[in-house]
Design an enzyme around this catalytic site. Sequence first.
Site, short mmCIF file in Angstrom:
data_model
loop_
_atom_site.label_atom_id
_atom_site.label_comp_id
_atom_site.label_asym_id
_atom_site.label_seq_id
_atom_site.Cartn_x
_atom_site.Cartn_y
_atom_site.Cartn_z
N ASP A 17 -61.87 13.93 -23.58
CA ASP A 17 -61.67 15.35 -23.33
C ASP A 17 -60.37 15.83 -23.96
OD1 ASP A 17 -64.00 15.49 -21.82
OD2 ASP A 17 -62.95 15.02 -19.94
N TYR A 70 -57.99 3.10 -18.33
CA TYR A 70 -57.24 4.36 -18.32
C TYR A 70 -56.08 4.29 -17.34
CZ TYR A 70 -61.69 6.31 -20.13
OH TYR A 70 -62.83 6.55 -20.85
N ASP A 116 -61.03 18.66 -13.33
CA ASP A 116 -59.76 18.36 -13.97
C ASP A 116 -58.91 19.63 -14.02
OD1 ASP A 116 -60.61 19.91 -16.15
OD2 ASP A 116 -61.12 18.18 -17.39
N ARG A 149 -62.90 11.68 -14.07
CA ARG A 149 -62.84 12.97 -13.37
C ARG A 149 -63.67 12.93 -12.08
NH1 ARG A 149 -65.08 17.25 -17.32
NH2 ARG A 149 -66.11 15.41 -18.18
#
Length: 309
Positions: free
Chosen positions: A40, A68, A82, A180
């Site tokens: 994203d 991540y 988000d 997310r």
Amino acid sequence: MVADGLLVVDKPAGWTSHDVVAKARWVCGTRKVGHAGTLDPLATGVLVLGIGRATKLLTYLVGCDKAYTATIRLGQATVTDDAEGEVTATASAAGVTEASVRAGIAALTGAIQQVPSSVSAIKVDGKRSYARVRGGEAVALASRPVRVSRFGVLALRADDALDVLDVDVDVEVSSGTYVRALARDLGAALGVGGHLTALRRTRVGRFGLDVAQPLDRLVALAEQAVAVGEPRGGGLPVVPMGVAARAQFVVHAVSADEARTIGYGQRITSALVGEPVVAAIGPDGDLVAMLDETRAQARSLVVFPVATA
């Protein structure tokens, strides 16, 4: 001329994966550039690009596990799960304890069923889910099995002014897992709502930040080449296809004769019976093909003919 192989980019914030690919096409001086797994615009970090013939290798990298670091804000839910979406609900996070956060995270670790974010790229009746949501439609996606192999707490930071609790985490997940959605589901489980405020991908398969190149450095290298009259892409840190495949997949070292046989579209005897994805590496270290060796005779998934000038 740019070599065929992988270019691992440290994607900057604010760029879409498509933006990075478009810039990489200029940097490399070729249209044959693709990526293995979208990030994203909010996110930074590892974006694996395939250059030239290596675009055909990306299919097998997309399914790799990923890692991540992220920040989850508890106390606010957003339409996009988000920080890019508007806040849809707020609740005080003052009563959320570290113990409750850890318990909520534990429940989201392992093999779980996850409902993807409604603004994901999943298609619903031929149209991207995010496009339907932005068009004002209500979208309900089906849950899917994913694996969260690690979901660790790095730090907790209360913001009394906003009445929220920010939780820094590191996660390792299977392909298709939405971080997310983990933020959303943690907030929902704690009764205060949650969304992602920061996301950095640190690894795709075996390729981590240690080999990722900042995009501005790659652009500078291309500009330097142009300035001295050299073609773009010649000095880029491209990971050769054979090296990349050897790092990520199980390897079947094939002879020169076997490499020719594969090149002719014929099958060879499997060396790793039961393996669905195997990298066939020739005597010179080049990637010859990706093989399916689930049976006694190996079937070529994709063959990489020797590049010609």
